[in-house]
Write a protein that holds these residues in place. Sequence first.
Motif, PDB file in Angstrom:
ATOM      1  N   UNK A  47       0.818  -1.207   0.000  1.00 53.51           N
ATOM      2  CA  UNK A  47       0.000   0.000   0.000  1.00 53.51           C
ATOM      3  C   UNK A  47       0.851   1.257   0.000  1.00 53.51           C
ATOM      4  N   UNK A  48       2.054   1.186   0.571  1.00 48.46           N
ATOM      5  CA  UNK A  48       2.891   2.378   0.681  1.00 48.46           C
ATOM      6  C   UNK A  48       4.125   2.334  -0.207  1.00 48.46           C
ATOM      7  N   UNK A  49       4.616   1.157  -0.480  1.00 53.79           N
ATOM      8  CA  UNK A  49       5.913   1.095  -1.150  1.00 53.79           C
ATOM      9  C   UNK A  49       5.816   0.585  -2.583  1.00 53.79           C
ATOM     10  N   UNK A  50       4.602   0.479  -3.122  1.00 54.27           N
ATOM     11  CA  UNK A  50       4.498   0.125  -4.525  1.00 54.27           C
ATOM     12  C   UNK A  50       3.546  -1.028  -4.802  1.00 54.27           C
ATOM     13  N   UNK A  51       3.718  -1.677  -5.950  1.00 54.93           N
ATOM     14  CA  UNK A  51       2.852  -2.744  -6.415  1.00 54.93           C
ATOM     15  C   UNK A  51       2.932  -3.955  -5.497  1.00 54.93           C
ATOM     16  N   UNK A  52       1.753  -4.487  -5.102  1.00 56.83           N
ATOM     17  CA  UNK A  52       1.754  -5.613  -4.182  1.00 56.83           C
ATOM     18  C   UNK A  52       1.790  -6.966  -4.889  1.00 56.83           C
ATOM     19  N   UNK A  53       1.734  -6.974  -6.226  1.00 53.95           N
ATOM     20  CA  UNK A  53       1.740  -8.248  -6.934  1.00 53.95           C
ATOM     21  C   UNK A  53       2.920  -9.139  -6.592  1.00 53.95           C
ATOM     22  N   UNK A  54       4.150  -8.644  -6.702  1.00 59.70           N
ATOM     23  CA  UNK A  54       5.315  -9.495  -6.384  1.00 59.70           C
ATOM     24  C   UNK A  54       5.389  -9.916  -4.925  1.00 59.70           C
ATOM     25  N   UNK A  55       4.626  -9.271  -4.045  1.00 59.71           N
ATOM     26  CA  UNK A  55       4.706  -9.585  -2.621  1.00 59.71           C
ATOM     27  C   UNK A  55       4.121 -10.953  -2.288  1.00 59.71           C
ATOM     28  N   UNK A  56       3.253 -11.475  -3.152  1.00 59.47           N
ATOM     29  CA  UNK A  56       2.699 -12.806  -2.882  1.00 59.47           C
ATOM     30  C   UNK A  56       3.799 -13.860  -2.911  1.00 59.47           C
ATOM     31  N   UNK A  57       4.729 -13.746  -3.864  1.00 62.54           N
ATOM     32  CA  UNK A  57       5.845 -14.687  -3.910  1.00 62.54           C
ATOM     33  C   UNK A  57       6.751 -14.543  -2.697  1.00 62.54           C
ATOM     34  N   UNK A  58       6.984 -13.296  -2.267  1.00 57.76           N
ATOM     35  CA  UNK A  58       7.808 -13.062  -1.087  1.00 57.76           C
ATOM     36  C   UNK A  58       7.180 -13.703   0.148  1.00 57.76           C
ATOM     37  N   UNK A  59       5.880 -13.540   0.317  1.00 55.30           N
ATOM     38  CA  UNK A  59       5.207 -14.128   1.481  1.00 55.30           C
ATOM     39  C   UNK A  59       5.199 -15.648   1.409  1.00 55.30           C
ATOM     40  N   UNK A  60       5.042 -16.190   0.212  1.00 57.61           N
ATOM     41  CA  UNK A  60       5.073 -17.649   0.078  1.00 57.61           C
ATOM     42  C   UNK A  60       6.448 -18.189   0.462  1.00 57.61           C
ATOM     43  N   UNK A  61       7.507 -17.514   0.027  1.00 58.06           N
ATOM     44  CA  UNK A  61       8.858 -17.932   0.396  1.00 58.06           C
ATOM     45  C   UNK A  61       9.068 -17.837   1.902  1.00 58.06           C
ATOM     46  N   UNK A  62       8.600 -16.743   2.503  1.00 58.68           N
ATOM     47  CA  UNK A  62       8.715 -16.583   3.959  1.00 58.68           C
ATOM     48  C   UNK A  62       8.052 -17.744   4.684  1.00 58.68           C
ATOM     49  N   UNK A  63       6.844 -18.087   4.294  1.00 61.83           N
ATOM     50  CA  UNK A  63       6.143 -19.189   4.953  1.00 61.83           C
ATOM     51  C   UNK A  63       6.865 -20.509   4.788  1.00 61.83           C
ATOM     52  N   UNK A  64       7.408 -20.768   3.593  1.00 60.43           N
ATOM     53  CA  UNK A  64       8.117 -22.026   3.344  1.00 60.43           C
ATOM     54  C   UNK A  64       9.366 -22.118   4.211  1.00 60.43           C
ATOM     55  N   UNK A  65      10.143 -21.030   4.287  1.00 61.22           N
ATOM     56  CA  UNK A  65      11.371 -21.033   5.085  1.00 61.22           C
ATOM     57  C   UNK A  65      11.053 -21.227   6.571  1.00 61.22           C
ATOM     58  N   UNK A  66      10.029 -20.558   7.063  1.00 63.27           N
ATOM     59  CA  UNK A  66       9.690 -20.680   8.483  1.00 63.27           C
ATOM     60  C   UNK A  66       9.228 -22.093   8.817  1.00 63.27           C
ATOM     61  N   UNK A  67       8.431 -22.700   7.950  1.00 67.71           N
ATOM     62  CA  UNK A  67       7.959 -24.075   8.214  1.00 67.71           C
ATOM     63  C   UNK A  67       9.110 -25.073   8.219  1.00 67.71           C
ATOM     64  N   UNK A  68      10.081 -24.867   7.328  1.00 67.31           N
ATOM     65  CA  UNK A  68      11.167 -25.835   7.187  1.00 67.31           C
ATOM     66  C   UNK A  68      12.256 -25.658   8.244  1.00 67.31           C
TER      67      UNK A  68
END
Length: 404
Positions: free
Chosen positions: A337-358
């Motif tokens: 909302x503040x720093x630009x387009x949120x489209x690429x952020x879905x991949x970032x969040x998916x990576x974050x979740x994968x790393x935390x689970x593993x």
Amino acid sequence: MKPRTTKTQPAKPQPAKTRSAPTPPRPQPDAAPLAADPARMEIFLVATPGLEEPLAAEARALGWDAQAQPGGVTFTGGWADVWRANLEIRGATRVLARIGAFRALHPAQLDKRARRFPWADWLRPDVPIRIEASSRKSRIYHAGAITQRIEAAIRDSLGAPVAEDAPVTLKIRIEDDLCTISLDTSGESLHRRGHKQAVGKAPIRETMAAMFLRQCGFDGAEPVLDPMCGSGTFVIEAAEIAAGLSPGRMRPFAFERLPSFDAQAWQAMRNAPAPPAPAEPRYHGSDRDPGAIRMSRENAARAGLDGWTSFENRTIGDLLCPEGPPGLVMVNPPYGARIGNKGPLFGLHATLGEVLRERFRGWRVGLVTSEAPLARATGLPFREPGPYVAHGGLKIRLWQTGPL
């Protein structure tokens, strides 16, 4: 002879008894304004909207009989409580002292009663004052007119100058024709701890970070890691809590410019020995931006916490779990909302979740975001999110997991 009969005359109607009209009350002299008892004032902790309940819990943990209400938390106390609240409360943005109240039905009455208020008991004639006024559901509704009358009353009765950049702010609120007078005893917002000189994009305020940590059950007994630490807010707040350091220890306050201030008592309250640092840092931050890591290290050093904290330049994919017992991952990722387009952020969040689970088995996760789809993109087993919290025009929520 017929018996003589007498005619009964009908009774004359009696005039109805009337009650005498009540004697009108004699005009009473103009009621004097009611000043607070300095030993038992209403103290109001201003909260970030949505964080009133954790702030009330924090105040109760510090020994006050505090009650949450919309916009903040109230309890009763004296000047020593005001000083300690500014020094020790982590989640309030300001501490207000209610110093008086009176009814005001029209501007002339406001003017007269304001001039009768004992300003000299609460303000110094040599310290400039700033007036902030508001009105709601009252016959006096113009904030500018309220401000002008209070300013004139203080100038004429006390002699204190009025200035926009004054170190002491007086808040006047008229609601349902009741004029309440409050002193802002903090000065600058309490999220300004005094150690942070550098901030990154979309920073979260220290007061909010402290309340989110509290909502996650953090009490200083476990490690914390923020994999997108920015200027280090979550990490430094967690380390301060663990070290038992007061958030207001490095900054000045408006109450130091009031006649009630006792410099010797305040110094005794503020003086506390610095705790020894642990053998290994337990509060960790990482970020892909080298500038953010530099800012975080400098801020932690100014706070006296460089021995408690560690900051590393890492991407999410390179994130490593610290050695030792599991703890809390606390993260405020970008929302878009503040720093630009949120489209690429879905991949970032998916990576974050994968790393935390593993890599973070047994750790809990607290994630702050304004976007529910981004939180869900992590694939983490979040519970129902917390209430909405106002954050710079956005509505954010805290999402939490149990141990992974």
